[in-house]
Design a protein around this motif. Structure first.
Motif, PDB file in Angstrom:
ATOM      1  N   MET A  67       0.856  -1.190   0.000  1.00 15.19           N
ATOM      2  CA  MET A  67       0.000   0.000   0.000  1.00 15.19           C
ATOM      3  C   MET A  67       0.883   1.228   0.000  1.00 15.19           C
ATOM      4  O   MET A  67       1.850   1.302   0.772  1.00 15.19           O
ATOM      5  N   ARG A  68       0.581   2.167  -0.856  1.00 19.20           N
ATOM      6  CA  ARG A  68       1.297   3.447  -0.893  1.00 19.20           C
ATOM      7  C   ARG A  68       0.314   4.537  -0.520  1.00 19.20           C
ATOM      8  O   ARG A  68      -0.796   4.601  -1.066  1.00 19.20           O
ATOM      9  N   LEU A  69       0.715   5.372   0.403  1.00 18.30           N
ATOM     10  CA  LEU A  69      -0.079   6.530   0.799  1.00 18.30           C
ATOM     11  C   LEU A  69       0.667   7.793   0.388  1.00 18.30           C
ATOM     12  O   LEU A  69       1.852   7.948   0.703  1.00 18.30           O
ATOM     13  N   GLU A  70      -0.023   8.669  -0.310  1.00 22.28           N
ATOM     14  CA  GLU A  70       0.543   9.972  -0.655  1.00 22.28           C
ATOM     15  C   GLU A  70       0.302  10.908   0.523  1.00 22.28           C
ATOM     16  O   GLU A  70      -0.815  10.976   1.044  1.00 22.28           O
ATOM     17  N   ILE A  71       1.320  11.602   0.942  1.00 17.55           N
ATOM     18  CA  ILE A  71       1.203  12.540   2.064  1.00 17.55           C
ATOM     19  C   ILE A  71       0.951  13.924   1.490  1.00 17.55           C
ATOM     20  O   ILE A  71       1.782  14.469   0.757  1.00 17.55           O
ATOM     21  N   THR A  72      -0.211  14.488   1.812  1.00 13.47           N
ATOM     22  CA  THR A  72      -0.582  15.791   1.271  1.00 13.47           C
ATOM     23  C   THR A  72      -0.315  16.929   2.250  1.00 13.47           C
ATOM     24  O   THR A  72      -0.331  18.092   1.852  1.00 13.47           O
ATOM     25  N   ARG A  73      -0.105  16.594   3.520  1.00  9.98           N
ATOM     26  CA  ARG A  73       0.215  17.603   4.530  1.00  9.98           C
ATOM     27  C   ARG A  73       1.089  16.920   5.570  1.00  9.98           C
ATOM     28  O   ARG A  73       0.834  15.796   5.964  1.00  9.98           O
ATOM     29  N   PHE A  74       2.132  17.631   6.015  1.00 13.46           N
ATOM     30  CA  PHE A  74       3.027  17.078   7.029  1.00 13.46           C
ATOM     31  C   PHE A  74       3.609  18.224   7.848  1.00 13.46           C
ATOM     32  O   PHE A  74       4.043  19.234   7.291  1.00 13.46           O
ATOM     33  N   LYS A  75       3.609  18.051   9.175  1.00 13.30           N
ATOM     34  CA  LYS A  75       4.172  19.081  10.039  1.00 13.30           C
ATOM     35  C   LYS A  75       4.611  18.456  11.359  1.00 13.30           C
ATOM     36  O   LYS A  75       3.893  17.631  11.929  1.00 13.30           O
ATOM     37  N   GLY A  86       2.156  15.579  12.563  1.00 16.88           N
ATOM     38  CA  GLY A  86       0.848  15.289  12.003  1.00 16.88           C
ATOM     39  C   GLY A  86       0.934  15.196  10.495  1.00 16.88           C
ATOM     40  O   GLY A  86       1.862  15.750   9.887  1.00 16.88           O
ATOM     41  N   ALA A  87      -0.013  14.486   9.913  1.00 13.62           N
ATOM     42  CA  ALA A  87      -0.017  14.319   8.463  1.00 13.62           C
ATOM     43  C   ALA A  87      -1.411  13.971   7.979  1.00 13.62           C
ATOM     44  O   ALA A  87      -2.231  13.435   8.726  1.00 13.62           O
ATOM     45  N   ASP A  88      -1.651  14.292   6.724  1.00 12.90           N
ATOM     46  CA  ASP A  88      -2.812  13.819   5.985  1.00 12.90           C
ATOM     47  C   ASP A  88      -2.261  12.940   4.877  1.00 12.90           C
ATOM     48  O   ASP A  88      -1.348  13.354   4.151  1.00 12.90           O
ATOM     49  N   ALA A  89      -2.793  11.732   4.748  1.00 13.24           N
ATOM     50  CA  ALA A  89      -2.306  10.795   3.732  1.00 13.24           C
ATOM     51  C   ALA A  89      -3.499  10.110   3.075  1.00 13.24           C
ATOM     52  O   ALA A  89      -4.565   9.976   3.681  1.00 13.24           O
ATOM     53  N   GLN A  90      -3.297   9.684   1.835  1.00  8.65           N
ATOM     54  CA  GLN A  90      -4.377   9.014   1.124  1.00  8.65           C
ATOM     55  C   GLN A  90      -3.814   8.015   0.116  1.00  8.65           C
ATOM     56  O   GLN A  90      -2.702   8.174  -0.372  1.00  8.65           O
ATOM     57  N   GLY A  91      -4.607   6.995  -0.157  1.00  9.16           N
ATOM     58  CA  GLY A  91      -4.221   5.976  -1.120  1.00  9.16           C
ATOM     59  C   GLY A  91      -5.446   5.237  -1.615  1.00  9.16           C
ATOM     60  O   GLY A  91      -6.563   5.447  -1.133  1.00  9.16           O
ATOM     61  N   VAL A  92      -5.236   4.349  -2.572  1.00 11.01           N
ATOM     62  CA  VAL A  92      -6.326   3.589  -3.176  1.00 11.01           C
ATOM     63  C   VAL A  92      -5.993   2.105  -3.066  1.00 11.01           C
ATOM     64  O   VAL A  92      -4.854   1.695  -3.273  1.00 11.01           O
ATOM     65  N   LEU A  93      -7.011   1.310  -2.734  1.00  8.39           N
ATOM     66  CA  LEU A  93      -6.839  -0.138  -2.690  1.00  8.39           C
ATOM     67  C   LEU A  93      -8.008  -0.794  -3.400  1.00  8.39           C
ATOM     68  O   LEU A  93      -9.058  -0.177  -3.604  1.00  8.39           O
TER      69      LEU A  93
END
Length: 187
Positions: free
Chosen positions: A130-138, A151-158
């Protein structure tokens, strides 16, 4: 004078360089949510309300480790009868497979910040990449909690069929968009 000392201590803590550390996931600020096509009519959404785990992060070596546990029985789509069905043996089988696990294998950086994480997702006893793209990181000091964290926001597709979750195919979509918002703090 006490307020001045407190302000100086706060400013000093903001200047501390970020070093390698292990952060505990804050369940009250961590959400795993999903989106799936429903009969071609709409996109249905839901979330899992119970999470735990840890994040290790070392900005110097541009490395880290992420372990997130999602309680399968904490599914919440906003409709209790549907949630009960989704917890059942025909869907998430939460009694036999109580945990959905994401474990990182590698953080991918763009300059000084991670912008993706590659790892594995375990669902219904099946583990897949699974790969998650990180759209926000701090990372930094949370002024409310007075703790250092990341903290982070991440998203992926399965594809749920790859995990043996075949109910309702092809009427209910195979592609699931997974989103994870996470905050983790030093103990």
């Amino acid at each position: 004078m006490t307020a001045r000392i407190s302000l100086l201590a706060l400013l000093a803590s903001l200047a501390w360089p970020l070093a390698a550390a292990e952060y505990a996931i804050d369940a009250s600020h961590t959400y795993a949510s999903f989106e799936i096509d429903h009969l071609g009519f709409s996109t249905q959404r839901g979330q899992f309300t119970a999470t735990s785990g840890s994040i290790e992060y070392d900005p110097e070596t541009r490395s880290g480790k992420i372990d997130i546990r999602i309680a399968a029985d904490s599914i919440d789509t906003g409709f209790k009868p549907r949630d009960d069905v989704l917890r059942s043996a025909d869907w998430f089988n939460a009694s036999d497979f109580p945990d959905i696990l994401f474990r990182s294998q590698r953080l991918i950086f763009n300059e000084d910040s991670p912008n993706a994480v590659e790892g594995t997702l375990t669902l219904l006893g099946t583990t897949r990449p699974m790969r998650l793209e990180i759209t926000r990181f701090k990372c930094g000091l949370n002024l409310v909690l007075r703790k250092r964290g990341c903290g982070a926001d991440a998203q992926g597709v399965l594809r749920r069929s790859e995990f043996g979750l075949n109910n309702g195919l092809p009427f209910i979509g195979d592609e699931v968009r997974l989103r994870i918002q996470v905050e983790a703090y030093l103990p």
